[in-house]
Write a protein that holds these residues in place. Sequence first.
Motif, short mmCIF file in Angstrom:
data_model
loop_
_atom_site.label_atom_id
_atom_site.label_comp_id
_atom_site.label_asym_id
_atom_site.label_seq_id
_atom_site.Cartn_x
_atom_site.Cartn_y
_atom_site.Cartn_z
N ASP A 64 0.53 -1.01 0.09
CA ASP A 64 -0.02 -0.18 -0.04
C ASP A 64 0.43 1.60 -0.02
N LYS A 65 2.21 0.99 0.58
CA LYS A 65 3.10 2.35 0.73
C LYS A 65 3.77 2.29 -1.12
N ALA A 66 3.24 2.28 -1.79
CA ALA A 66 4.65 1.65 -2.85
C ALA A 66 3.76 3.25 -3.51
N THR A 67 5.27 3.68 -4.78
CA THR A 67 5.23 5.05 -5.67
C THR A 67 3.33 4.96 -6.40
N PRO A 68 3.57 6.34 -6.79
CA PRO A 68 2.61 6.57 -7.27
C PRO A 68 2.08 5.81 -7.83
N ALA A 69 2.40 5.79 -9.77
CA ALA A 69 2.42 5.00 -10.66
C ALA A 69 1.70 3.23 -9.98
N LEU A 70 3.09 3.74 -9.70
CA LEU A 70 2.82 1.81 -9.36
C LEU A 70 1.31 1.61 -8.03
N HIS A 71 1.10 2.52 -7.51
CA HIS A 71 0.06 2.06 -6.18
C HIS A 71 -1.16 2.31 -7.20
N ALA A 72 -1.57 3.10 -8.52
CA ALA A 72 -2.10 3.80 -9.36
C ALA A 72 -2.77 2.48 -10.23
N MET A 73 -1.04 1.98 -10.85
CA MET A 73 -1.79 0.81 -11.72
C MET A 73 -2.07 -0.02 -10.85
N HIS A 74 -0.80 -0.42 -9.64
CA HIS A 74 -1.32 -2.27 -9.15
C HIS A 74 -2.64 -2.94 -8.48
N LEU A 88 25.91 -6.11 -1.32
CA LEU A 88 26.07 -6.40 -2.47
C LEU A 88 24.95 -6.93 -3.07
N LEU A 89 23.84 -6.22 -3.08
CA LEU A 89 22.27 -5.69 -3.87
C LEU A 89 22.47 -4.12 -3.18
N PRO A 90 21.60 -4.13 -4.69
CA PRO A 90 21.00 -2.72 -4.28
C PRO A 90 19.54 -2.84 -2.98
N ASP A 91 19.25 -1.77 -2.64
CA ASP A 91 18.51 -1.77 -1.14
C ASP A 91 17.53 -1.53 -1.67
N ALA A 92 16.25 -1.56 -1.08
CA ALA A 92 14.81 -1.55 -0.71
C ALA A 92 14.27 -0.42 -1.67
N GLN A 93 15.30 1.11 -1.04
CA GLN A 93 14.93 2.11 -2.12
C GLN A 93 15.19 2.26 -3.47
N ALA A 94 16.32 1.39 -3.65
CA ALA A 94 16.52 1.01 -5.10
C ALA A 94 15.71 0.68 -6.12
N TYR A 95 15.48 -0.87 -5.39
CA TYR A 95 13.99 -1.16 -6.12
C TYR A 95 12.71 -0.82 -6.34
N SER A 96 12.45 0.12 -5.73
CA SER A 96 11.35 1.24 -5.16
C SER A 96 11.33 2.17 -6.89
N VAL A 156 13.03 -1.36 3.72
CA VAL A 156 13.25 -2.44 4.21
C VAL A 156 14.89 -1.88 5.15
N HIS A 157 15.41 -1.69 4.13
CA HIS A 157 16.66 -1.91 4.57
C HIS A 157 17.81 0.30 4.95
N GLN A 158 18.16 0.68 5.52
CA GLN A 158 18.86 1.83 5.46
C GLN A 158 19.94 1.81 4.58
N PRO A 159 19.45 2.64 3.46
CA PRO A 159 20.45 2.15 2.39
C PRO A 159 21.95 3.26 2.84
N PRO A 160 23.40 2.68 2.27
CA PRO A 160 24.37 3.44 2.77
C PRO A 160 24.93 4.17 1.79
N GLY A 161 23.52 4.80 0.72
CA GLY A 161 24.03 5.68 0.18
C GLY A 161 23.05 5.29 -1.17
N LEU A 162 22.65 6.21 -2.45
CA LEU A 162 21.36 5.38 -3.31
C LEU A 162 22.68 5.27 -4.62
N LEU A 163 22.37 3.97 -4.82
CA LEU A 163 23.58 3.21 -5.28
C LEU A 163 23.32 3.35 -7.34
N TRP A 164 21.79 3.18 -7.62
CA TRP A 164 20.95 3.22 -8.15
C TRP A 164 20.72 4.10 -9.02
#
Lengths: 219, 361
Positions: free
Chosen positions: A11-21, A188-196, B345-353
């Motif tokens: 429910d807390k997705a970003t605007p366009a994603l929430h509208a589409m979903h 080693l992987l992108p964080d949640a913010q990046a995936y959002s 979910v995770h506190q980002p160390p820095g916006l990387l993408w």
Amino acid sequence: MSLQIRIEVSDKATPALHAMHGKLTDRSGLNAYIATSAEAGTRQYITRIAASTHETAQRLGAAPTNYLTKRAQLTESTHNADSATVIVSGAIFRRVLGPVKVEARRSKWLTIPATAEAYGKSAREFNDLRVQFFGRGLMGLVRAEQSVLGTRARRGFRAETQYGLGWKKSQVLFWLKKSVVLPQDTTLLPDAQAYSEMGELAARAYLKKVTRELGLAGV
Amino acid sequence: MQIALPYGSTLTEAFKLAKERGILPTWMGTAELRELETALKERAVFSARTTHADYLQALRTAINKLIESGYGGAQSELRAGLKQMLAQLGYDPVTGFPGDQELGIPPAEPGSLRDLSSDRRINLILDTQTQLLAGKGQQQRGLEPAALDLFPCYELVRGGMVRVPREWLKRWSVAADNIDWQGVSREAYGNLRMVALKTSGIWAAIGSTALFDDALDVDHPPFAFNSMMVWAEREDAWGDMGVKSEGQRAKSRRADAAKLPAPVKSVNGLDRDFIESLNKKIAGVESRDGKLTIGSTVQSAVERALERRKARVNALEAALDAAVLRVEINAFTRREHTPKRVEVVHQPPGLLWQSRPRPLR
């Protein structure tokens, strides 16, 4: 061994994603865009950090193995009506979830490279290694001509008399360990913010596609 | 957006591709191997000058493990295992496998690239085959409609370190000239970057031995031996390829493959039991008049791919509820929805993408 990153819209997705979903009866199309965006973003992220992650190679003065780059190219994605999933293969990504304890399985000891010559190689590829004891529980693999087994030297035997060799400083090629613990590494992987952000990019593109197909461009 | 991290499946597309491969040992040299049809090469693990089927089987197993990269997938351990197997099979760099001398295979200098047991040779095979499978998988997924719409272009970038880097910008220019720069961004090249449409002919040109001796005759990464060049997906950031206005239609490479003549391999000179082994290992093989073909395999693969695409298109059309969507789109464009905060979910160390969201028109 693969790590699956399942992306689900809340429910807390970003605007366009929430509208589409919320309004699609079948989200396969939207999830296809999300999966594609997440796969590309994950691959590029891993490739970028691979360029700057050569700590062990640099410390030993060895040539990098490009392990992470090779792993990045094997990134894939799938999708269905419920979710989009990114799949990364490689034991290294287990560190994202938490500390990883590595133990010897088929042998008694793990072999940890200690020199540039040993980096990226297995101890089995050398046919002239012998065990060297250094006290305090330290053990390593050295060249056979440098090996001094046991504690005869401490009893007063001179190395050159006993073995016909001059005392040489042993160069350890591999350290022997029962196990090692690799610390967690969430970078080693992108964080949640990046995936959002990847999801938002995908949703906007999908929305444009839908409006284009429905002839609603400019509405 | 919550991200769950289950730990599960071991199969990836590249892994499946690797499992579907057959084995094609051959006593022919590299130059002769290049004459084989591309479709046959895509379905076989081949190692120039390798004749022993058992070793090729071990190679295939090693490549599968490398792709999977679970326990036992470390390249150094796989390399050590392959060396051990070569020793057990009686391989010697000078004399080759038992019986190789009768085939007229010249001796190899120990430690050289022609020595099957050398680090250079084994690493080259493992790395090249793995990268080819990964590149092929990325290419196939990149031509899906969603991928083409999101990222119509690829940029050729360096993914890892090499001892002696090639002059890729110069290669790019030569390849682009060869195809009259069709689908290639001149503006990006002016910025010392190599960007082209996914369907541009430059990808085949830059991986062609007709232009570069060390190429692999493929239209996807790694393009050349010991190359760490990879694809990065790109939007049409330079705007000089007309992608935004015209779009880029998904090109069905699988459909194009159906127009190719069925690849044919002569089995003259091969032992009877070896021919039988090939017949078993290469699915859909027909053997007529001393020749093997895999035309039926190519055709069936094309048909399956077209059926899958048709099913996806039908599902999309059925799913769109035009009336509800029209109302909601109008509401959205009037900005009745306030932006929601993103759950982190995770506190980002820095916006990387970084993404570049574009405003709706």
